[in-house]
Write a protein that holds these residues in place. Structure first.
Motif, PDB file in Angstrom:
ATOM      1  N   ALA A   1     -13.324  -7.009 -32.399  1.00 54.93           N
ATOM      2  CA  ALA A   1     -12.596  -8.342 -32.401  1.00 54.93           C
ATOM      3  C   ALA A   1     -11.912  -8.548 -33.614  1.00 54.93           C
ATOM      4  O   ALA A   1     -10.735  -9.270 -33.854  1.00 54.93           O
ATOM      5  CB  ALA A   1     -13.645  -9.320 -31.985  1.00 54.93           C
ATOM      6  N   LYS A   2     -12.455  -8.226 -34.873  1.00 58.50           N
ATOM      7  CA  LYS A   2     -11.816  -8.434 -36.221  1.00 58.50           C
ATOM      8  C   LYS A   2     -10.735  -7.571 -36.353  1.00 58.50           C
ATOM      9  O   LYS A   2      -9.859  -7.804 -37.459  1.00 58.50           O
ATOM     10  CB  LYS A   2     -12.879  -8.135 -37.209  1.00 58.50           C
ATOM     11  N   LYS A   3     -10.528  -6.609 -35.420  1.00 58.65           N
ATOM     12  CA  LYS A   3      -9.232  -5.755 -35.727  1.00 58.65           C
ATOM     13  C   LYS A   3      -7.910  -6.514 -35.223  1.00 58.65           C
ATOM     14  O   LYS A   3      -6.893  -6.042 -35.323  1.00 58.65           O
ATOM     15  CB  LYS A   3      -9.322  -4.233 -35.041  1.00 58.65           C
ATOM     16  N   TYR A   4      -8.116  -7.667 -34.471  1.00 57.97           N
ATOM     17  CA  TYR A   4      -6.856  -8.067 -33.891  1.00 57.97           C
ATOM     18  C   TYR A   4      -6.871  -9.536 -34.634  1.00 57.97           C
ATOM     19  O   TYR A   4      -7.733 -10.453 -34.431  1.00 57.97           O
ATOM     20  CB  TYR A   4      -7.184  -8.645 -32.208  1.00 57.97           C
ATOM     21  N   PRO A   5      -5.824  -9.706 -35.368  1.00 48.99           N
ATOM     22  CA  PRO A   5      -5.542 -11.093 -36.232  1.00 48.99           C
ATOM     23  C   PRO A   5      -5.412 -12.357 -35.049  1.00 48.99           C
ATOM     24  O   PRO A   5      -5.824 -13.268 -35.525  1.00 48.99           O
ATOM     25  CB  PRO A   5      -4.215 -10.938 -36.845  1.00 48.99           C
ATOM     26  N   GLU A   6      -5.044 -11.983 -33.927  1.00 47.81           N
ATOM     27  CA  GLU A   6      -5.104 -13.077 -32.972  1.00 47.81           C
ATOM     28  C   GLU A   6      -6.142 -13.643 -32.542  1.00 47.81           C
ATOM     29  O   GLU A   6      -6.600 -14.803 -31.917  1.00 47.81           O
ATOM     30  CB  GLU A   6      -4.218 -12.531 -31.551  1.00 47.81           C
ATOM     31  N   ILE A   7      -7.262 -12.797 -32.645  1.00 47.04           N
ATOM     32  CA  ILE A   7      -8.686 -13.176 -32.359  1.00 47.04           C
ATOM     33  C   ILE A   7      -9.394 -14.083 -33.509  1.00 47.04           C
ATOM     34  O   ILE A   7      -9.471 -13.535 -34.508  1.00 47.04           O
ATOM     35  CB  ILE A   7      -9.632 -12.151 -31.938  1.00 47.04           C
ATOM     36  N   ILE A   8      -9.527 -15.283 -33.071  1.00 44.76           N
ATOM     37  CA  ILE A   8     -10.015 -16.499 -34.161  1.00 44.76           C
ATOM     38  C   ILE A   8     -11.595 -16.106 -34.397  1.00 44.76           C
ATOM     39  O   ILE A   8     -11.903 -16.414 -35.290  1.00 44.76           O
ATOM     40  CB  ILE A   8      -9.721 -17.575 -33.569  1.00 44.76           C
ATOM     41  N   ALA A   9     -12.227 -16.135 -33.366  1.00 45.75           N
ATOM     42  CA  ALA A   9     -13.722 -16.135 -33.315  1.00 45.75           C
ATOM     43  C   ALA A   9     -14.204 -15.508 -32.041  1.00 45.75           C
ATOM     44  O   ALA A   9     -13.607 -15.133 -31.140  1.00 45.75           O
ATOM     45  CB  ALA A   9     -14.167 -17.590 -33.552  1.00 45.75           C
ATOM     46  N   TYR A  10     -15.591 -15.041 -32.256  1.00 45.74           N
ATOM     47  CA  TYR A  10     -16.218 -14.213 -31.314  1.00 45.74           C
ATOM     48  C   TYR A  10     -17.354 -15.293 -30.805  1.00 45.74           C
ATOM     49  O   TYR A  10     -18.349 -15.508 -31.755  1.00 45.74           O
ATOM     50  CB  TYR A  10     -16.921 -12.950 -31.835  1.00 45.74           C
ATOM     51  N   LEU A  11     -17.518 -15.834 -29.608  1.00 44.84           N
ATOM     52  CA  LEU A  11     -18.156 -17.047 -29.399  1.00 44.84           C
ATOM     53  C   LEU A  11     -19.334 -16.340 -28.276  1.00 44.84           C
ATOM     54  O   LEU A  11     -18.944 -15.415 -27.578  1.00 44.84           O
ATOM     55  CB  LEU A  11     -17.757 -18.125 -28.768  1.00 44.84           C
TER      56      LEU A  11
END
Length: 131
Positions: free
Chosen positions: A105-115
């Motif tokens: 998930a951290k590889k995508y700048p569009e992903i703000i957070a992992y909930l």
């Protein structure tokens, strides 16, 4: 703070009902749309782009889905990004606690957070405040 549009992409129909009720009850979003897999959501995004319709401000994205999972959705989203003129904040919402998913998930700048599922009212307050 203006109200935003939110999309929920998740294959679990019961979770869809619950999260839709939580979102509507929160009154933090002007509209909510639901999709049962990434492919449906990509088609809706493409259609919105082609017809200059309203795009979502926020996407709650599950990872494990049939037809097109969350990661495949993200790959398609990256391809569509040059055509998208508004920022779309994506939040992975998953029951997966796998470290590789959180790292990916951290590889995508569009992903703000992992909930973690389920999303609750406090999560929605934070999401709406960030956007």
């Amino acid at each position: 703070m203006s109200l935003k549009t939110i999309w929920v992409i998740d294959d679990d129909p019961i979770y869809q009902i619950i999260v839709n009720k939580i979102i509507k009850k929160s009154e933090l979003f002007v509209s909510v749309s639901s999709f049962k897999n990434g492919k449906e959501a990509i088609y809706a995004l493409q259609n919105a782009i082609e017809n200059t319709a309203e795009l979502p401000n926020v996407i709650l994205l599950d990872i494990n889905m049939p037809i097109m999972d969350g990661w495949e959705f993200m790959e398609e989203m990256v391809l569509l990004k040059p055509q998208i003129k508004v920022p779309i904040s994506i939040y992975i919402v998953s029951s997966s606690i796998a470290l590789e998913d959180k790292s990916k998930a951290k590889k995508y700048p569009e992903i703000i957070a992992y909930l973690s599922k389920p999303v609750n009212n406090n999560d929605l307050i934070l999401i709406s405040a960030n956007n």
